[in-house]
Write an enzyme that holds these catalytic residues in place. Structure first.
Site, PDB file in Angstrom:
ATOM      1  N   PRO A 321       0.824  -1.213   0.000  1.00 52.35           N
ATOM      2  CA  PRO A 321       0.000   0.000   0.000  1.00 52.35           C
ATOM      3  C   PRO A 321       0.855   1.260   0.000  1.00 52.35           C
ATOM      4  O   PRO A 321       1.842   1.347   0.736  1.00 52.35           O
ATOM      5  CB  PRO A 321      -0.779  -0.111   1.325  1.00 52.35           C
ATOM      6  CG  PRO A 321       0.129  -0.904   2.212  1.00 52.35           C
ATOM      7  CD  PRO A 321       0.875  -1.859   1.321  1.00 52.35           C
ATOM      8  N   GLY A 322       0.501   2.213  -0.833  1.00 46.84           N
ATOM      9  CA  GLY A 322       1.182   3.510  -0.816  1.00 46.84           C
ATOM     10  C   GLY A 322       0.169   4.564  -0.420  1.00 46.84           C
ATOM     11  O   GLY A 322       0.158   5.093   0.693  1.00 46.84           O
ATOM     12  N   ARG A 323      -0.772   4.813  -1.346  1.00 44.37           N
ATOM     13  CA  ARG A 323      -1.796   5.828  -1.147  1.00 44.37           C
ATOM     14  C   ARG A 323      -2.565   5.630   0.172  1.00 44.37           C
ATOM     15  O   ARG A 323      -2.843   6.590   0.877  1.00 44.37           O
ATOM     16  CB  ARG A 323      -2.792   5.739  -2.309  1.00 44.37           C
ATOM     17  CG  ARG A 323      -3.838   6.831  -2.312  1.00 44.37           C
ATOM     18  CD  ARG A 323      -4.971   6.488  -3.297  1.00 44.37           C
ATOM     19  NE  ARG A 323      -4.510   5.963  -4.555  1.00 44.37           N
ATOM     20  CZ  ARG A 323      -4.244   6.704  -5.627  1.00 44.37           C
ATOM     21  NH1 ARG A 323      -4.410   7.998  -5.592  1.00 44.37           N
ATOM     22  NH2 ARG A 323      -3.827   6.136  -6.740  1.00 44.37           N
ATOM     23  N   ARG A 360      -2.918  15.431 -10.388  1.00 47.23           N
ATOM     24  CA  ARG A 360      -3.871  14.318 -10.461  1.00 47.23           C
ATOM     25  C   ARG A 360      -5.222  14.731 -11.061  1.00 47.23           C
ATOM     26  O   ARG A 360      -5.870  13.941 -11.723  1.00 47.23           O
ATOM     27  CB  ARG A 360      -4.057  13.674  -9.088  1.00 47.23           C
ATOM     28  CG  ARG A 360      -2.753  13.097  -8.528  1.00 47.23           C
ATOM     29  CD  ARG A 360      -2.976  12.183  -7.335  1.00 47.23           C
ATOM     30  NE  ARG A 360      -3.680  10.987  -7.712  1.00 47.23           N
ATOM     31  CZ  ARG A 360      -4.970  10.783  -7.556  1.00 47.23           C
ATOM     32  NH1 ARG A 360      -5.716  11.703  -6.984  1.00 47.23           N
ATOM     33  NH2 ARG A 360      -5.526   9.669  -7.955  1.00 47.23           N
ATOM     34  N   TYR A 364      -5.975  12.539 -14.184  1.00 48.35           N
ATOM     35  CA  TYR A 364      -6.940  11.436 -13.985  1.00 48.35           C
ATOM     36  C   TYR A 364      -8.362  11.944 -13.781  1.00 48.35           C
ATOM     37  O   TYR A 364      -9.218  11.152 -13.386  1.00 48.35           O
ATOM     38  CB  TYR A 364      -6.590  10.626 -12.736  1.00 48.35           C
ATOM     39  CG  TYR A 364      -5.161  10.204 -12.589  1.00 48.35           C
ATOM     40  CD1 TYR A 364      -4.538   9.417 -13.557  1.00 48.35           C
ATOM     41  CD2 TYR A 364      -4.433  10.552 -11.459  1.00 48.35           C
ATOM     42  CE1 TYR A 364      -3.225   9.009 -13.390  1.00 48.35           C
ATOM     43  CE2 TYR A 364      -3.120  10.147 -11.297  1.00 48.35           C
ATOM     44  CZ  TYR A 364      -2.524   9.378 -12.267  1.00 48.35           C
ATOM     45  OH  TYR A 364      -1.231   8.982 -12.095  1.00 48.35           O
ATOM     46  N   CYS A 391       0.132  28.591 -16.796  1.00 41.68           N
ATOM     47  CA  CYS A 391      -0.348  29.085 -18.076  1.00 41.68           C
ATOM     48  C   CYS A 391      -0.995  27.926 -18.829  1.00 41.68           C
ATOM     49  O   CYS A 391      -0.434  27.396 -19.790  1.00 41.68           O
ATOM     50  CB  CYS A 391       0.838  29.659 -18.843  1.00 41.68           C
ATOM     51  SG  CYS A 391       0.290  30.637 -20.209  1.00 41.68           S
ATOM     52  N   GLU A 392      -2.135  27.505 -18.348  1.00 41.12           N
ATOM     53  CA  GLU A 392      -2.774  26.294 -18.863  1.00 41.12           C
ATOM     54  C   GLU A 392      -4.215  26.283 -18.357  1.00 41.12           C
ATOM     55  O   GLU A 392      -4.432  26.333 -17.141  1.00 41.12           O
ATOM     56  CB  GLU A 392      -2.004  25.094 -18.284  1.00 41.12           C
ATOM     57  CG  GLU A 392      -2.416  23.760 -18.768  1.00 41.12           C
ATOM     58  CD  GLU A 392      -1.529  23.237 -19.902  1.00 41.12           C
ATOM     59  OE1 GLU A 392      -0.424  23.776 -20.120  1.00 41.12           O
ATOM     60  OE2 GLU A 392      -1.983  22.320 -20.562  1.00 41.12           O
TER      61      GLU A 392
END
Ligand code: PLP
Ligand code: LYS
Length: 463
Positions: A321-323, A360, A364, A391-392
């Protein structure tokens, strides 16, 4: 912090804009414990504190934006995973979610192992004193130099991801007179219920060796023949941010099926099985993640049942597990710079960070929550979008949110559950400086990863 008046104009729409809006929350000042780190509370004066330190002080001392990480919460969650799986299993924290030397020390102290997937993560782990035999080395294209460093360091396992790598690792180990413990990562053909970009066990993608068509069985055959390798098990990771355990059930069934085939063909029962990571967390109040003890029970039961049916000894299980460990333990603290109401649409709230500290949402379509944390407000909820300074136009941090209609420049807002894959995926887009990671614990704050400086950027630019 200055607080200037906002221009007149509609600050809340009668008709909600398109997006994932449901009814506005009953109380915008409330902090849902599902999405916030465990020590987060709102003080009597309305300011949010974490680890006993209030966010106004944190902003003054460390600046914004900043990732604020709750050490007690991290340790609690790490320990809960360790305890849930017990002495007969191993928990490898996935360093890709977020890795720093402080994190490595906490993991070591709490009895967890560590999954690294690059030379950089390996270097961080070793430099902070993680014993090499508690490190698993991952990656679908490890360089020969990385393999040499891992073998020389004595990592506990290398997870093999391709036919070429089987030969490369065997060669490096043999050249050093060593026998490297390895697992083979297979793709079991499961479509995990998550975003397409973070599903990893269907066949048409880059990770692992497919079970389909006998490729995994062939990889096992080759690994068993090579003197430089000690094949200890099979690895499967089906994806990330998963709530539905049925994908793990199918994966375990297929991995155990392979173990049975290996026993029948080679007369060897491999002693380990790694089911990877991927357990989901709550980013909004709509998410309902399972607790580590429920996950441990479910996974252990699945593997035990499958092994009994296949008349195999139950292998030692490991998970990565990470998240689920670091994700909920941190939030990103931003200062509001501009507030721009768009008639009949929503209000755009610009903060001093953006897609460079949280990619993220853009990558996603991830959902996040947000709250005003430097004060309380009784103002009506306004449909808002929290955007960054890049700038996006896709530079969105929180796509569909409600914030109080009196929100103004100088207010501090925070986005919870940003502990995983935010700092670790941060960039320097537009030469914006990556924020620091500030750890809070028992009334103290300390920087564990410092803010980038313009000198850092200029030092890299040697031209
Ligand atoms: C092999 C492997 N293990 C573990 C993880 C950690 O996943 P998560 O952070 O979703 O638990 C990943 C990332 O998806 C991975 O690729
Ligand atoms: N980085 C991804 C998950 C991929 C994890 C590594 N395989 C995320 O933010 O959700």
């Amino acid at each position: 912090m200055s607080r200037s008046a906002h221009p007149a104009g509609p600050r809340h729409a009668d008709v909600l804009p398109e997006g994932h809006y449901s009814a506005p929350p009953a109380d915008l000042n409330a902090l849902d414990p599902k999405v916030w780190a465990r020590t987060v509370v709102r003080d009597d004066d309305g300011v949010v504190t974490v680890g006993g330190v209030d966010v106004v002080t944190l902003a003054e001392q460390h600046g914004t934006p900043a990732y604020i990480l709750d050490e007690a919460d991290f340790r609690d969650r790490a320990r809960a995973w360790r305890t849930a799986f017990g002495a007969d299993a191993d928990v490898f924290y996935a360093g890709k979610a977020f890795l720093s030397r402080a994190v490595v020390r906490w993991l070591h102290e709490e009895g967890l192992n560590l999954d690294v997937c690059s030379g950089g993560e390996l270097a961080t782990a070793l430099s902070a004193g993680m014993p090499a035999d508690r490190i698993a080395f991952h990656g679908n294209n490890k360089s020969t130099e990385e393999i040499e460093r891992a073998v020389d360091a004595g990592v506990g396992r290398i997870v093999l991801d391709s036919f070429q790598e089987i030969v490369r690792v065997a060669h490096v180990a043999q050249s050093r007179g060593k026998r490297q413990r390895v697992q083979i990562r297979i793709t079991v053909g499961v479509e995990a219920h998550t975003h397409e970009f973070i599903a990893t066990a269907h066949e048409d993608q880059k990770f692992g060796i497919p079970l389909a068509g006998g490729q995994a069985a062939e990889a096992v055959r080759r690994a068993l023949q090579l003197d430089g390798l000690e094949l200890i098990g099979i690895h499967s990771h089906i994806g990330s941010q998963i709530f539905d355990m049925s994908g793990f059930e199918v994966a375990a069934h297929r991995v155990v099926g392979l173990l049975k085939d290996i026993r029948d063909e080679h007369g060897v029962e491999l002693p380990e099985i790694d089911l990877g990571g991927g357990l989901g967390i709550a980013y909004t109040s709509d998410d309902d993640p399972s607790e580590p003890h429920e996950i441990a029970k479910a996974l252990t039961e699945i593997v035990t049942r499958e092994c009994e049916a296949a008349r195999l000894r139950t292998p030692r299980i490991s998970v990565e597990p990470g998240r689920a460990i670091v994700g909920p333990t941190a939030f990103t603290l931003y200062e509001v710079g501009t507030v721009k109401p768009l008639d009949g649409l929503r209000t755009y709230v610009s903060v001093d960070g953006g897609m460079s500290d949280n990619i993220r949402t853009a990558l996603y379509d991830a959902e996040y929550s947000v709250a005003l944390v430097s004060r309380v407000s009784d103002a009506a909820p306004m449909p808002a979008r929290v955007v960054g300074k890049h700038c996006e136009s896709g530079d969105i941090v929180v796509k569909d949110a409600f914030l109080p209609a009196d929100l103004a420049p100088g207010d501090l807002i925070a986005v919870p559950a940003t502990g995983a894959y935010c700092r670790s995926m941060a960039s320097n887009y537009n030469h914006v400086l990556r924020p620091p990671v500030v750890v809070v614990h028992e009334g103290e704050s300390r920087v564990v990863v410092r803010r980038e400086t313009e000198e850092d950027l200029l030092r890299l630019d040697v031209g």
